[in-house]
Design a protein around this motif. Structure first.
Motif, PDB file in Angstrom:
ATOM      1  N   PRO A  30      61.094  69.798  62.581  1.00 15.02           N
ATOM      2  CA  PRO A  30      60.845  69.890  64.029  1.00 15.02           C
ATOM      3  C   PRO A  30      59.699  70.828  64.391  1.00 15.02           C
ATOM      4  O   PRO A  30      58.994  70.584  65.374  1.00 15.02           O
ATOM      5  N   ASP A  31      59.486  71.884  63.628  1.00 13.68           N
ATOM      6  CA  ASP A  31      58.396  72.814  63.935  1.00 13.68           C
ATOM      7  C   ASP A  31      57.035  72.125  63.804  1.00 13.68           C
ATOM      8  O   ASP A  31      56.137  72.349  64.621  1.00 13.68           O
ATOM      9  N   GLU A  32      56.879  71.294  62.780  1.00 15.81           N
ATOM     10  CA  GLU A  32      55.630  70.551  62.608  1.00 15.81           C
ATOM     11  C   GLU A  32      55.427  69.583  63.773  1.00 15.81           C
ATOM     12  O   GLU A  32      54.303  69.409  64.255  1.00 15.81           O
ATOM     13  N   LEU A  33      56.502  68.981  64.247  1.00 17.48           N
ATOM     14  CA  LEU A  33      56.390  68.050  65.371  1.00 17.48           C
ATOM     15  C   LEU A  33      56.035  68.757  66.670  1.00 17.48           C
ATOM     16  O   LEU A  33      55.351  68.188  67.524  1.00 17.48           O
ATOM     17  N   THR A  34      56.467  69.990  66.824  1.00 18.31           N
ATOM     18  CA  THR A  34      56.102  70.758  68.013  1.00 18.31           C
ATOM     19  C   THR A  34      54.596  70.980  68.050  1.00 18.31           C
ATOM     20  O   THR A  34      53.946  70.805  69.090  1.00 18.31           O
ATOM     21  N   VAL A  35      54.023  71.337  66.917  1.00 18.18           N
ATOM     22  CA  VAL A  35      52.566  71.513  66.837  1.00 18.18           C
ATOM     23  C   VAL A  35      51.879  70.175  67.091  1.00 18.18           C
ATOM     24  O   VAL A  35      50.904  70.082  67.843  1.00 18.18           O
ATOM     25  N   TYR A  36      52.397  69.121  66.466  1.00 19.44           N
ATOM     26  CA  TYR A  36      51.823  67.789  66.643  1.00 19.44           C
ATOM     27  C   TYR A  36      51.793  67.385  68.113  1.00 19.44           C
ATOM     28  O   TYR A  36      50.780  66.875  68.599  1.00 19.44           O
ATOM     29  N   ALA A  37      52.877  67.605  68.825  1.00 23.59           N
ATOM     30  CA  ALA A  37      52.957  67.177  70.223  1.00 23.59           C
ATOM     31  C   ALA A  37      51.828  67.769  71.060  1.00 23.59           C
ATOM     32  O   ALA A  37      51.198  67.063  71.853  1.00 23.59           O
ATOM     33  N   GLY A  38      51.556  69.040  70.888  1.00 22.75           N
ATOM     34  CA  GLY A  38      50.481  69.670  71.647  1.00 22.75           C
ATOM     35  C   GLY A  38      49.112  69.139  71.263  1.00 22.75           C
ATOM     36  O   GLY A  38      48.276  68.846  72.122  1.00 22.75           O
ATOM     37  N   LYS A  39      48.899  68.993  69.973  1.00 26.28           N
ATOM     38  CA  LYS A  39      47.595  68.522  69.498  1.00 26.28           C
ATOM     39  C   LYS A  39      47.376  67.039  69.806  1.00 26.28           C
ATOM     40  O   LYS A  39      46.262  66.623  70.134  1.00 26.28           O
ATOM     41  N   ALA A  40      48.425  66.243  69.694  1.00 23.18           N
ATOM     42  CA  ALA A  40      48.283  64.806  69.956  1.00 23.18           C
ATOM     43  C   ALA A  40      47.935  64.562  71.421  1.00 23.18           C
ATOM     44  O   ALA A  40      47.048  63.762  71.731  1.00 23.18           O
ATOM     45  N   GLY A  41      48.629  65.241  72.321  1.00 28.82           N
ATOM     46  CA  GLY A  41      48.316  65.080  73.740  1.00 28.82           C
ATOM     47  C   GLY A  41      46.893  65.478  74.055  1.00 28.82           C
ATOM     48  O   GLY A  41      46.164  64.760  74.749  1.00 28.82           O
ATOM     49  N   ALA A  42      46.466  66.604  73.515  1.00 29.20           N
ATOM     50  CA  ALA A  42      45.100  67.085  73.751  1.00 29.20           C
ATOM     51  C   ALA A  42      44.065  66.153  73.137  1.00 29.20           C
ATOM     52  O   ALA A  42      42.949  66.042  73.650  1.00 29.20           O
ATOM     53  N   SER A  43      44.427  65.451  72.058  1.00 32.64           N
ATOM     54  CA  SER A  43      43.464  64.568  71.394  1.00 32.64           C
ATOM     55  C   SER A  43      43.082  63.371  72.259  1.00 32.64           C
ATOM     56  O   SER A  43      42.064  62.720  72.010  1.00 32.64           O
ATOM     57  N   LEU A  44      43.875  63.077  73.281  1.00 24.71           N
ATOM     58  CA  LEU A  44      43.563  61.961  74.173  1.00 24.71           C
ATOM     59  C   LEU A  44      42.469  62.305  75.183  1.00 24.71           C
ATOM     60  O   LEU A  44      41.873  61.398  75.771  1.00 24.71           O
ATOM     61  N   ASP A  45      42.193  63.597  75.371  1.00 22.86           N
ATOM     62  CA  ASP A  45      41.160  64.005  76.327  1.00 22.86           C
ATOM     63  C   ASP A  45      39.826  63.359  75.953  1.00 22.86           C
ATOM     64  O   ASP A  45      39.404  63.388  74.800  1.00 22.86           O
ATOM     65  N   GLY A  46      39.182  62.751  76.940  1.00 21.20           N
ATOM     66  CA  GLY A  46      37.894  62.114  76.714  1.00 21.20           C
ATOM     67  C   GLY A  46      37.995  60.682  76.205  1.00 21.20           C
ATOM     68  O   GLY A  46      36.974  60.026  76.010  1.00 21.20           O
ATOM     69  N   HIS A  47      39.204  60.205  75.973  1.00 18.58           N
ATOM     70  CA  HIS A  47      39.403  58.822  75.538  1.00 18.58           C
ATOM     71  C   HIS A  47      40.032  58.030  76.681  1.00 18.58           C
ATOM     72  O   HIS A  47      40.863  58.557  77.418  1.00 18.58           O
ATOM     73  N   PRO A  48      39.656  56.765  76.814  1.00 19.97           N
ATOM     74  CA  PRO A  48      40.216  55.943  77.895  1.00 19.97           C
ATOM     75  C   PRO A  48      41.620  55.471  77.534  1.00 19.97           C
ATOM     76  O   PRO A  48      41.827  54.339  77.101  1.00 19.97           O
ATOM     77  N   ALA A  49      42.582  56.353  77.681  1.00 19.19           N
ATOM     78  CA  ALA A  49      43.947  56.064  77.248  1.00 19.19           C
ATOM     79  C   ALA A  49      44.931  56.351  78.366  1.00 19.19           C
ATOM     80  O   ALA A  49      44.708  57.233  79.199  1.00 19.19           O
ATOM     81  N   ARG A  50      46.036  55.601  78.340  1.00 17.55           N
ATOM     82  CA  ARG A  50      47.105  55.812  79.306  1.00 17.55           C
ATOM     83  C   ARG A  50      48.432  55.714  78.555  1.00 17.55           C
ATOM     84  O   ARG A  50      48.723  54.696  77.918  1.00 17.55           O
ATOM     85  N   VAL A  51      49.212  56.788  78.599  1.00 19.90           N
ATOM     86  CA  VAL A  51      50.525  56.790  77.939  1.00 19.90           C
ATOM     87  C   VAL A  51      51.488  55.981  78.807  1.00 19.90           C
ATOM     88  O   VAL A  51      51.714  56.321  79.960  1.00 19.90           O
TER      89      VAL A  51
END
Length: 95
Positions: free
Chosen positions: A15-36
């Motif tokens: 779960p600790d690795e997934l917590t880091v992933y969640a923050g980085k994954a969301g931020a990785s969408l910045d600048g991309h034409p994406a919609r969750v």
């Protein structure tokens, strides 16, 4: 033609690795034409094995989805996902 990145979390390993992933994954969408469109909401499994959750992200094209997936920001993020859980991931073109 729209494309959808689909992530199916089958089993959490760290779960600790997934917590880091969640923050980085969301931020990785910045600048991309994406919609969750969906992110770990309630679900009903109709067929096959159950899973822990699903994320669906819409992109305007298959190329845009692949560009995000291979972007430096998401490549870094997904390393945490690889260590944190077992997932199935795919990109599907819409109609």
């Amino acid at each position: 033609m729209s494309a959808y990145a689909i992530f199916i979390k089958e089993k959490t390993v760290d779960p600790d690795e997934l917590t880091v992933y969640a923050g980085k994954a969301g931020a990785s969408l910045d600048g991309h034409p994406a919609r969750v469109l969906a992110a770990y909401g309630g679900h009903v499994t109709l067929e096959g094995p159950d899973h822990e959750g699903v994320v669906i992200v819409e992109f305007p094209t298959l190329e845009a989805a692949k560009a995000w997936y291979e972007s430096p920001a998401y490549r870094e993020a997904r390393e945490y996902r690889f260590r944190g859980a077992q997932y199935r991931a795919m990109i599907v073109e819409g109609l």
